[in-house]
Design an enzyme around this catalytic site. Structure first.
Site, PDB file in Angstrom:
ATOM      1  N   GLU A  39     -14.773  -6.186  -5.696  1.00  0.00           N
ATOM      2  CA  GLU A  39     -14.305  -7.425  -6.326  1.00  0.00           C
ATOM      3  C   GLU A  39     -14.934  -8.662  -5.672  1.00  0.00           C
ATOM      4  O   GLU A  39     -15.247  -9.649  -6.341  1.00  0.00           O
ATOM      5  CB  GLU A  39     -12.778  -7.508  -6.232  1.00  0.00           C
ATOM      6  CG  GLU A  39     -12.142  -8.678  -6.941  1.00  0.00           C
ATOM      7  CD  GLU A  39     -12.320  -8.644  -8.455  1.00  0.00           C
ATOM      8  OE1 GLU A  39     -11.708  -7.808  -9.106  1.00  0.00           O
ATOM      9  OE2 GLU A  39     -13.101  -9.466  -8.969  1.00  0.00           O
ATOM     10  N   VAL A  65       0.838  -1.203   0.000  1.00  0.00           N
ATOM     11  CA  VAL A  65       0.000   0.000   0.000  1.00  0.00           C
ATOM     12  C   VAL A  65       0.875   1.256   0.000  1.00  0.00           C
ATOM     13  O   VAL A  65       0.559   2.244  -0.660  1.00  0.00           O
ATOM     14  CB  VAL A  65      -0.928   0.012   1.231  1.00  0.00           C
ATOM     15  CG1 VAL A  65      -1.689   1.332   1.318  1.00  0.00           C
ATOM     16  CG2 VAL A  65      -1.903  -1.156   1.186  1.00  0.00           C
ATOM     17  N   LYS A 123     -25.543 -11.493  -9.017  1.00  0.00           N
ATOM     18  CA  LYS A 123     -24.219 -11.426  -9.637  1.00  0.00           C
ATOM     19  C   LYS A 123     -24.340 -11.169 -11.143  1.00  0.00           C
ATOM     20  O   LYS A 123     -23.536 -10.429 -11.715  1.00  0.00           O
ATOM     21  CB  LYS A 123     -23.460 -12.722  -9.364  1.00  0.00           C
ATOM     22  CG  LYS A 123     -23.146 -12.890  -7.877  1.00  0.00           C
ATOM     23  CD  LYS A 123     -22.742 -14.327  -7.554  1.00  0.00           C
ATOM     24  CE  LYS A 123     -22.405 -14.500  -6.084  1.00  0.00           C
ATOM     25  NZ  LYS A 123     -22.274 -15.950  -5.728  1.00  0.00           N
TER      26      LYS A 123
END
Lengths: 436, 436
Positions: free
Chosen positions: B134, B38, B210
């Site tokens: 995600e 990060v 989905k």
């Protein structure tokens, strides 16, 4: 996405062959979609080629064509440079010149990234520009972005990839029709899957470059093609393929990046291997590519698709152009090279796997005992042995338990010295058994 | 990546169940790696739960636990809010409150995105914060990022997905062992693959959510769960499965997002379908998920992996946290929702595919002629017919050429009115034949 009024993103293309001409076609045909996705229209600023007069798959405004690539990549009105020439030079110099002039770069150049990725990644960082290269590994298959970004919160243990379509076509043909290597290669050449000089593919050089790139990303370390242990498929015989088939295996050329058990080093290798027919990679037919990833938390993942070809590779290039374009409009950049882990690449001798060994042996009593003794001396334990054929044609086929490459090599060397072993017919690694 | 001295990124977690507890464990165990990736350490700022005293899979400092989720998501020292509660409320209100306070959000909430994605995408844009999701589709499989970014330069024609592990487990079990639906469901429940109330899975609600998310991304349009035609798998019999098997097919519950031939509309549907055993999706066993994508230039792609489970889903969440964290440090954002294409969702009646129809018919001469006549009247052409069984048990099995759902439905209605048709035993769509 809101469009920035008046702003255009100008793209310079280096190379106008199979991939480059498709990039031009797609930029033209999908101009409206691309503009909406980027937030500004993309415009072709110029195309650098070596032979301006050559016939191409796409019509290009002659005014855009230039042979002076250096001038093109440093032009003030260029935002993004797309390099699809391939090879080390002049690609490297041009990419560096582009970056030093503040351009972001999209490249499909696996050889350059594997040979000297450090230099161009550093130039991207030093100049605060983007370097995207989705097309460099496995063509259209989104792989670099998932590995760099989606799995950024995970811990990759192993990558097993079929990353060369030519060799997969050849091995698949040998498997399905019983063809010899040379016949299958000839067919691949006739169909355009293999080049006239197939060395880069069949000797594993192409796969090794991709393996180096994948390993570097998966393990956050710097890897070059020289770190990759490489064996090609030219020695694979129809007998090897048939023997694998009889045992429920299929032979694939694999690129394998595997972390050691203590996690402090990893190996990178490209070689043919037997995998069980139940493994997801076993079903990858013809010239398709697929990459199987084992990660700590995500578990098993597989990415499958077309690994080469003009349009598929151009799709990956365009996806990168969109990402780089958005970043430029937003005044930001994508992820940099990540090499913080700085793990060591261990030598192939430390690789631990199982082996399938075929020996042509004399037809005498006590042969098995003497052969088994050679394995025992190196601490390689045998899982199964069977005898194929009889009398003068007798072959011993052995499958070992997991052992190090070094121990297996020493075993093979000692077997070659035994008078009762007429020939070591084949030695092949067995992979993917713990994964399905 | 260079670390920003002194800067920490503080993460508030909403929910500490199967996924949340794995997120905490991974943030702790991989703290050094995550910080390096990060560019700053990640720190858990608080965990909002309903029942603070409940036993959990992970130890959490009691001082971090709170029941006041609203206070947590608006706290000044929180940078990123991770929502793994699921469901519409209070998840939506909390996400909106977080965004209105300038926090970026990572969510695994497919139901909310499919029901009211527009509201939270708009809030992300209005507040200039990130929304990453995600984990909402197919668990650990990198899918949203490849579709949104890698294929941003391409034109997706069709997405065929096995996106529900429970139903894939049940159908795989029926296929491999000949079990009935109820026996296979019971086994899935015993193994923890299916819940005590399996409705959301077996009736296709989970897959439909989905499918809506995938269609929206693939076609750059707004899609909600209400746009999805949905059929579950509860009517599938062991006979259907055996009959498919005999013909070289396997039955899968598919989420299908398909652009119309003129490209101006698309359909989204979830239903069981027969696919050829040679199709890459046919090999997806047990509770695995896979999504097959057909794009103009990239060709056929497939993404395969674990679609659910604590650790795999947490892997996807962590990948998003890393991306969002990097963006915050760089003062930038990831891609916004892209709905510029604004295509229409067409009704299921306009779906064009092939059908497999089994009829229980009277044992009389002229039956086939009368049945065939009903298909002809609706312009549905028959590819193959065969008779199974004899006398009173006779069944006619027909496979049609491509026809519209509306025409097939009208055919079936008229067949039901024929005195010689005792029962329409099954009607199933055949998919994936043009793809392999």
């Amino acid at each position: 996405m809101k469009q920035t009024p008046g702003k255009k993103l100008r793209v310079a293309l280096l190379g106008c062959g199979v991939v480059g001409s498709q990039v031009i076609r797609l930029m033209r045909e999908q101009a409206d979609d691309l503009a909406a996705r980027v937030g500004a229209p993309l415009e072709l600023a110029g195309v650098a080629v070596r032979r301006p007069g050559r016939a191409r798959d796409v019509e290009v405004d002659p005014e855009l064509i230039t042979t002076d690539a250096e001038a093109l990549v440093t032009r003030d009105d260029v935002d993004i440079v797309v390099e699809v020439i391939g090879g080390i030079e002049p690609a490297r110099s041009l990419i560096l010149a582009a970056m030093n002039s503040g351009k972001s770069v999209v490249t499909a150049n696996k050889a350059l990234l594997a040979e000297d990725g450090a230099t161009i990644h550093r130039a991207a960082r030093d100049n605060s520009v983007d370097l995207y290269f989705e097309a460099a590994v496995a063509g259209a298959i989104p792989l670099i972005r998932p590995l760099r970004e989606s799995l950024a919160g995970d811990h990759v243990h192993r990558v097993l990839g079929i990353v060369n379509g030519t060799t997969n076509y050849i091995l698949d043909k040998m498997d399905s029709s019983g063809a010899s290597f040379s016949d299958a290669l000839e067919e691949a050449q006739a169909l355009g899957y293999a080049e006239a000089d197939p060395t880069a593919d069949v000797e594993g050089f192409d796969a090794a470059a991709k393996a180096a790139i994948l390993a570097g990303i998966a393990f956050h370390s710097r890897v070059t093609a020289a770190d990759v242990h490489r064996e090609g498929i030219t020695e694979i015989t129809a007998t090897d393929v048939a023997s694998a088939k009889a045992m429920g295996y299929v032979i694939k050329l694999l690129a394998i990046c595997a972390r050691s058990e203590d996690g402090r080093s990893f190996g990178v290798r490209v070689h043919p291997a037997m995998i069980p027919r139940t493994h997801p990679l076993a079903g990858v037919r013809e010239a398709y590519n697929a990459v199987f990833v084992e990660a700590e938390s995500a578990g098993q993942l597989m990415f499958y698709g077309a690994g080469a070809g003009g349009a598929p590779t151009a799709s990956a290039v365009l996806g990168d152009i969109v990402a780089v374009g958005r970043n430029r409009l937003a005044g930001t950049r994508g992820p940099e090279e990540s090499t913080y882990a700085d793990l060591t690449v261990h030598p192939v001798g430390e690789t631990v796997t199982r082996y399938h060994v075929s020996l042509d042996v004399a037809d005498k009593p006590g042969v098995l005992a003497r052969v088994a003794d050679m394995f025992a001396k190196q601490d390689v334990s045998i899982q199964t042995v069977r005898q194929e054929g009889l009398g003068a044609d007798a072959q011993l086929v052995l499958v070992t338990h997991r052992a190090s490459d070094a121990a297996l090599s020493a075993t093979i060397d000692s077997l070659r010295e035994l008078d009762i072993v007429r020939d070591v017919v084949s030695v092949m690694r067995v992979e993917g058994e713990d994964a399905s």
